[in-house]
Design an enzyme around this catalytic site. Sequence first.
Site, PDB file in Angstrom:
ATOM      1  N   ASN A 144      82.607  54.617 -31.883  1.00 48.46           N
ATOM      2  CA  ASN A 144      83.049  55.678 -30.972  1.00 48.46           C
ATOM      3  C   ASN A 144      84.174  56.501 -31.577  1.00 48.46           C
ATOM      4  O   ASN A 144      84.926  56.014 -32.424  1.00 48.46           O
ATOM      5  CB  ASN A 144      83.514  55.050 -29.655  1.00 48.46           C
ATOM      6  CG  ASN A 144      82.368  54.717 -28.737  1.00 48.46           C
ATOM      7  OD1 ASN A 144      81.399  55.453 -28.649  1.00 48.46           O
ATOM      8  ND2 ASN A 144      82.460  53.586 -28.056  1.00 48.46           N
ATOM      9  N   TYR A 241      80.245  57.862 -17.371  1.00 47.57           N
ATOM     10  CA  TYR A 241      81.322  58.676 -17.946  1.00 47.57           C
ATOM     11  C   TYR A 241      81.508  60.003 -17.224  1.00 47.57           C
ATOM     12  O   TYR A 241      82.558  60.633 -17.355  1.00 47.57           O
ATOM     13  CB  TYR A 241      81.060  58.910 -19.432  1.00 47.57           C
ATOM     14  CG  TYR A 241      81.139  57.632 -20.235  1.00 47.57           C
ATOM     15  CD1 TYR A 241      82.351  57.176 -20.749  1.00 47.57           C
ATOM     16  CD2 TYR A 241      80.001  56.858 -20.455  1.00 47.57           C
ATOM     17  CE1 TYR A 241      82.428  55.994 -21.456  1.00 47.57           C
ATOM     18  CE2 TYR A 241      80.069  55.673 -21.168  1.00 47.57           C
ATOM     19  CZ  TYR A 241      81.288  55.247 -21.664  1.00 47.57           C
ATOM     20  OH  TYR A 241      81.362  54.065 -22.361  1.00 47.57           O
TER      21      TYR A 241
END
Length: 417
Positions: A144, A241
């Site tokens: 990430n 998210y």
Amino acid sequence: MKLAVVGGASTYTPELVDGIARLRDELPITELALLDPDRDRLALVAGISRRILAKAGHPAELSTPDTVEQAADGAAAVLLQLRVGGQAARHVDETLPLACGCVGQETVGAGGLAMALRTVPVVLDIAARVAAAAPRAWIVDFTNPVGIVTRALLDSGHRAIGLCNVAIGFQRRFAGMLGLAPERVALDHVGLNHLTWERAVYVAGEDVLPVLLERFGDAIAAQVGLPVELIRRLRAVPSYYLRYYYEHDAVVKEQMSAESRASQVAAIEDELLRLFADPTVDTKPEALSRRGGAYYSEAAVDLLAALLGGPPAVHVVNIRNNGALPFLPDEAVVEVPATITAMGAQSWPVRAVPPLFAGLVSHVSAYETLAAKAARLGGADRVADALLAHPLVGQASLADDLAARLIAANRDHLRWA
């Protein structure tokens, strides 16, 4: 066939090894090379990984080389799953933005930019060394923020593809609700990494998303942390998210009084490492399910199998846009279903994206372009510009303040600071 894992001491690794052991017919690995600078932790992870392979009767050799070049030599693919700065840096990513009234999350907003600033230079250095040792090896990025890291890899000319477990998680959950095998369920998944919507759920060519929302709307809403009324109005299921965008202020208020996810994960990792050290543990520990990364092993193994010469398969991946979303530049990185072969990924045709989604995607994609540039080249002004472009920051004085704070907090990881 050799697979190298950079960040091999991650507590995710036994999840990956479990998948390699279970899915040996799909991915015939003969050597698994785990590389990590933390040799003590790597010894624990390698130990349980060897026991998992042995219990399954898998013949793969597991090695722990000392250098990227040794790990990559002869590898068909190199999987990146590193975390620069560890959970301590993640804790800062999740808490520092809160002081400025911004959401604190490791991949979203200011925290995500901080992670990219630390991570991209390290990944590009590793990728250059991989390319020198194994020019034909695929680089599969699970590190990430996946979209920005994959963009940086592709911009630097690497043979790379990004992977996230959000889509496979939705597929498995929807299949479970419907009582179907996962392979019978296909998704109309669209957006950017950690900014996606499931616009349709296909079973035998029929969209059953309306049925899912009618029968399981409340359960789906609870899973993504958003009101069921909003999901039904969107006629799509946002990833979890999207909560950071759709309910930003409420999330900030919650985070101000809650323990950071980094602190929770650090405690889980301590527990996992104690289990890994037990020579009698030869299966994936149950505690690993609390670490995150559900279905990571299946996603990684299935993708690698298709990339490395297996039958073509459809997977949701992070790749160049190249016209998939016509409102974005071709060089942007998007997360969409694609047909995967040994030649790479070819995105499926994408239905027109409505303005409600396209506007946010365009906004965040522009931020990602600036974030990748800031991470590659450095500079306080570039960091501030990326924050100014982010929809969760977007104010000049706030962007300047956050930029100064992020640079100060991450100075040990920034060669240019």
